[in-house]
Design a protein around this motif. Sequence first.
Motif, mmCIF file in Angstrom:
data_model
loop_
_atom_site.group_PDB
_atom_site.id
_atom_site.type_symbol
_atom_site.label_atom_id
_atom_site.label_comp_id
_atom_site.label_asym_id
_atom_site.label_seq_id
_atom_site.Cartn_x
_atom_site.Cartn_y
_atom_site.Cartn_z
ATOM 1 N N ASN A 1 40.997 40.625 28.279
ATOM 2 C CA ASN A 1 41.799 41.495 29.081
ATOM 3 C C ASN A 1 41.329 41.936 30.212
ATOM 4 N N LEU A 2 39.795 42.419 30.174
ATOM 5 C CA LEU A 2 38.943 42.731 31.275
ATOM 6 C C LEU A 2 38.878 41.615 32.150
ATOM 7 N N HIS A 3 38.669 40.474 31.970
ATOM 8 C CA HIS A 3 38.661 39.393 32.952
ATOM 9 C C HIS A 3 40.073 39.293 33.541
ATOM 10 N N LYS A 4 41.105 39.318 32.824
ATOM 11 C CA LYS A 4 42.401 39.255 33.772
ATOM 12 C C LYS A 4 42.460 40.271 34.765
ATOM 13 N N GLU A 5 42.302 41.656 34.330
ATOM 14 C CA GLU A 5 42.128 42.883 35.273
ATOM 15 C C GLU A 5 41.218 42.506 36.495
ATOM 16 N N CYS A 6 40.106 41.970 36.169
ATOM 17 C CA CYS A 6 39.372 41.684 37.319
ATOM 18 C C CYS A 6 39.825 40.634 38.203
ATOM 19 N N GLU A 7 40.399 39.714 38.160
ATOM 20 C CA GLU A 7 40.869 38.468 38.598
ATOM 21 C C GLU A 7 42.151 39.172 39.351
ATOM 22 N N GLN A 8 42.987 40.237 38.823
ATOM 23 C CA GLN A 8 44.014 40.733 39.639
ATOM 24 C C GLN A 8 43.506 41.377 40.483
ATOM 25 N N LEU A 9 42.470 42.058 40.298
ATOM 26 C CA LEU A 9 41.815 43.018 41.580
ATOM 27 C C LEU A 9 41.203 42.361 42.511
ATOM 28 N N LYS A 10 40.771 41.186 42.377
ATOM 29 C CA LYS A 10 40.031 40.263 43.312
ATOM 30 C C LYS A 10 41.232 39.609 43.972
ATOM 31 N N THR A 11 42.223 39.393 43.527
ATOM 32 C CA THR A 11 43.436 38.593 44.318
ATOM 33 C C THR A 11 44.259 39.646 44.950
ATOM 34 N N SER A 12 44.172 40.894 44.612
ATOM 35 C CA SER A 12 44.964 41.881 45.456
ATOM 36 C C SER A 12 44.313 42.229 46.700
ATOM 37 N N GLY A 13 42.985 41.958 46.955
ATOM 38 C CA GLY A 13 42.538 42.241 48.263
ATOM 39 C C GLY A 13 41.943 43.611 48.788
ATOM 40 N N LEU A 14 42.360 44.658 47.591
ATOM 41 C CA LEU A 14 42.005 45.883 47.821
ATOM 42 C C LEU A 14 40.510 46.423 47.459
ATOM 43 N N SER A 15 39.690 47.153 48.042
ATOM 44 C CA SER A 15 38.593 47.472 47.628
ATOM 45 C C SER A 15 38.517 49.152 47.579
ATOM 46 N N THR A 16 38.074 49.614 46.382
ATOM 47 C CA THR A 16 38.224 51.193 46.070
ATOM 48 C C THR A 16 37.279 51.727 47.060
ATOM 49 N N ALA A 17 35.955 51.045 47.439
ATOM 50 C CA ALA A 17 35.145 51.914 48.088
ATOM 51 C C ALA A 17 35.590 52.008 49.423
ATOM 52 N N GLU A 18 36.233 50.982 50.064
ATOM 53 C CA GLU A 18 36.815 51.051 51.423
ATOM 54 C C GLU A 18 37.988 52.153 51.455
ATOM 55 N N ILE A 19 38.840 52.125 50.314
ATOM 56 C CA ILE A 19 40.129 53.316 50.295
ATOM 57 C C ILE A 19 39.391 54.678 50.187
ATOM 58 N N ARG A 20 38.402 54.714 49.362
ATOM 59 C CA ARG A 20 37.764 56.160 49.438
ATOM 60 C C ARG A 20 37.068 56.563 50.651
ATOM 61 N N ARG A 21 36.472 55.650 51.436
ATOM 62 C CA ARG A 21 36.026 56.074 52.735
ATOM 63 C C ARG A 21 36.917 56.264 53.824
#
Length: 676
Positions: free
Chosen positions: A153-173
Amino acid sequence: MSEQIQFIVEKLNQEPFRKNYNLITFDSLESMQLLQLLNDVLGEIDPKHAVDIREELPEQTAKRMLSLLGILKYKPPGSISDLSAFRQGLVTGSKPVIHPVLHWLLQRTNELKKRAYLARFLVKLEVPAEFLQDDTVADINKQYEELMEAFKNLHKECEQLKTSGLSTAEIRRDISAMEEEKDQLIKRVERLKKRVETVQNHQRMLEIARQLRLEKEREESLAQQKQEQKNQLFHAEQRLQRAQLQLKEMHHAVVDSKPESLMKKLEEEINFNSYLVTEKIPRELESKKNSAYFLQKVVAEPAMSQSDLNVLEIKINEVNAQINQLIEKRMMKYEPIDSKFSMYRQQASIISRKKEAKAEELQAAKEEMSSTEKQMLQKTSQAHELEGSEVLKGDEFKHYVNKLRSKNTFYKKKRLEIAEITAEYGILQRTEELLKQRHEAIQQQLQAIEDKKGISGYSYTQEELERVSAVKSEMDEMKGRTLDNMSEMVKKLNAMVAEKKASLAPVIKELRQLRQKCQELTQECDEKKIQYDSCAAGLESNRSTLEQEVKGLLEECVQEESNYRYINCMKRNLEVQLQRAKEEMKAYVSSDPQERRKAIREQYTRMILEQENLGKKLREKQKVVRESHGPNMKQIKMWQDFEQLMECKRECFLKQQNQTAIGQVIQEGGKDRLVL
């Protein structure tokens, strides 16, 4: 199959392998090298397999590779249905087995890397059923399965986040930056509101400020449009000048040229193009076709080893030697009458080669001229796009430099004045702020007094009336002054125009004469320049032809000299070989045994006899060793058994001595007790 090998070679020459193979070198790899190459590819997919196969047994290598290929879900091709045959081919490094595996691995390297990474955590360990009867083992196995599912499950979520193109650090900044900007804007708006609310008629003033801003924006847009129109006018004038220059050059070319010269140029171009079409290009095309045919034959043939290449080189040398012999026979067979024809043939071949060289040089010069013209057009277009003018020359450039220097000094003076003005402006601005603060304080005091007296707004109305009357008087004075100034300006301008006309009349007459003389001189200069160019071109062409002839003669001289030296060297080598052969024959035929022993044949025969005798002795020794091997081994076994028997007796003897010593001690202790 060839496409498969070509794909493998291309992939192996790229990152991260960088093997620098071609089709021949790859096809000539041995079985161990192929296995090591396959192991390197598997090591790139799974780093655990990056080992040297020479350090492990072939069975271990095959088992390790088969296990990884099974994890990667590789299926052998249809021609290898038997798994044992595939295993045997993998052990021996067979090309029909290794090549499809490499092709399959290199086609999907990234996918297989991911699969190999997941296999480390998702390949389930098979626990026997009897061990699962234990509660502890069953609980640990259950936790293991739950962790495996959580990892999935964690690997699937990680792959989805990689393909989504969003970065949490950039969004927070971005969010934090936007919040800070929002807070700053709110504070500024509040400060401005507080400052504006204290001013009377602030709504009307805001409206006027809004209109002023709109008018300023309109003024900027109009200024920008004006600048664009000026630039367009400047570019149009430059294009007009260039067109006029081109027209003038074309007029000069038409005036100086004659129909005969134009026809001659056209005939030369037609002859050159016809030579290219009828002789040069078909010959080059035929040679290209022949080379392509030979290359296709080379590609179609199987890979050749070094021994095959050596055989081919020997055949080539033999054929070249036969050709040289035939040429020598032909030259010796020719009669002296044909020597003239051979000379003419040589001259004709030299002329044809020179003609081909000149045609190639002319073609290269034309290509270079077209490329330089294209570059020149590109550079001129870039210069015009950058609003650049034509290149200045001579006195114009000096005048331009002097003008720049004067402008530079003027700029420095104005810069100093601007610095002084900015300093004074800062002082005045500070003074203005202080006066405004005092004025606001006085206005507040005055308003408070008016409120006490019951006449609020009296001072503001009186100031407005005074300001309006002052503005009206100033406008009247300005109107009067402008009318007077305009009338005086018109008179001065009329007087200046009359003076300039009177002073410029003789200068204009002289200028007309000088212009006419300048036109005559420029026309004469252009004619002389054309004559000079034609003469220089003729001399240059003669010089180049002479240089080419000298160069060709020097090359022929160098070639003949090298041939002469080569023939001398070959002659010396043959003389040395002939001398050695004579000495060998003399020693072999000689009746003296000492001389015959010096012959190479006798030396080699002696060495062969010595080696045969040595081999005979070694075979006899080997026979003796084989015959005595069995009894010797039996005797060694008997001695080993005898040694074990004696060791056993020694241990028994030592144990018996220890037991007797202990019994004596016990008996002595009993006697002592009895005495007591």
